[in-house]
Write a protein that holds these residues in place. Structure first.
Motif: not given
Length: 304
Positions: A18-45
């Motif tokens: 289901g929507a937990y698939k977003v975890a894959t994107w989280v990992y890819e955004r952190i490791h494979f995307d060179d765009a900066p991560i300045d402000i990161a939101f963490f939470g639920t739906s």
């Protein structure tokens, strides 16, 4: 078996529910995307359906500040700790924004055992952690599965390499529209929206004991997240994103470590037309919240 070598990327990709698939994107955004991560939101739906990172960026009026929404559905601070740890071990954000609700949940996250390192699952609090033994029981099979996918990818039709074709890009948002493109314009029925008048803190020793037993596990991870952020010298801001009819401030505010609080415009949460159901804002509500979040964050960044 629990400590067989595997790759974190494979673990994150195997959380394919289901929507937990977003975890894959989280990992890819952190490791494979060179765009900066300045402000990161963490939470639920609440955060997933309430914050649009693109709109926050645009409303900040600062072209150099990059915002991401790493929220995953369902409450559980162990999941937030796992994702924050993954981020801080690989990136240096300017600010972590952690969602807070009107009250803490009793249960931890049902998907953490897919992602967390074995030592984190073994070292989890056990008073009262309803998922402790269940997570450990699942750990050997999880590790065996991910190790098998890494070692024999052709047997499972699995490509272990990152694919730019399948990557969703630097932003993956659900607040303004669903993944299929349908706008989140639904409005909750009048009957479903009501005030939450049954929330209260304990007033005697028995209540304090129940409070500790019910909420110790989640509050333990709140403290661990705060300690981890201090270790990496990254500030945390707690963002209060409640359900409809909740109190003006979190019932658990005094239980959190001393960090910055973000309280948004109360009118956003009072307007019934802003809700798709009692727990989630719709497109209009998310638009208002994202713009207000940018204003609050802009003031915070300037003052800090």
């Amino acid at each position: 078996m629990s400590f067989l070598p595997d790759t974190p990327y494979t673990r994150y990709r195997l959380l394919d529910i289901g929507a937990y698939k977003v975890a894959t994107w989280v990992y890819e955004r952190i490791h494979f995307d060179d765009a900066p991560i300045d402000i990161a939101f963490f939470g639920t739906s609440h955060t997933m359906n309430g914050i649009d990172s693109v709109l926050v960026e645009q409303s900040l009026g600062n072209e150099t500040t990059r915002v991401v929404n790493f929220a995953i559905p369902h409450f559980g601070r162990d999941m937030h700790y796992t994702l924050v740890k993954e981020l801080l071990e690989n990136r240096k954000p300017k600010l972590i924004v952690l969602e807070v609700r009107e009250q803490e949940a009793r249960d931890l996250h049902p998907g953490t055992h897919y992602l967390a390192q074995p030592e984190d699952l073994y070292g989890a609090p056990w008073v009262v952690n309803l998922r402790y033994f269940g997570n450990l029981i699942r750990l050997p099979l999880r590790t065996l599965k991910s190790t098998s996918y890494d070692s024999f990818p052709e047997l499972f039709g699995f490509n272990a390499d990152f694919s730019t074709v399948d990557y969703h890009g630097s932003h993956l948002n659900h607040a303004l529209s669903w993944p299929d493109g349908k706008e989140r314009t639904g409005v909750a029925s009048e009957e479903s929206l009501h005030s939450l008048n049954n929330l209260s803190l304990p007033t005697n020793w028995l209540g304090e004991l129940k409070f500790y037993l019910f909420h110790n596990a989640n509050l333990y991870y709140v403290e661990q997240i705060s300690a981890l952020a201090k270790k990496h010298n990254v500030p945390i801001a707690y963002a209060y994103i409640p359900s409809f009819g909740a109190p003006k401030t979190s019932l658990f505010a005094e239980k959190y470590p001393d960090n910055k609080w973000l309280y948004f415009d109360e009118e956003i949460f009072k307007q019934k037309l802003n809700w798709s159901d009692p727990g989630h804002l719709n497109r209009d509500g998310a638009t208002a919240l994202s713009i207000d979040a940018a204003h609050k964050l802009g003031s915070y960044l300037k003052s800090d």
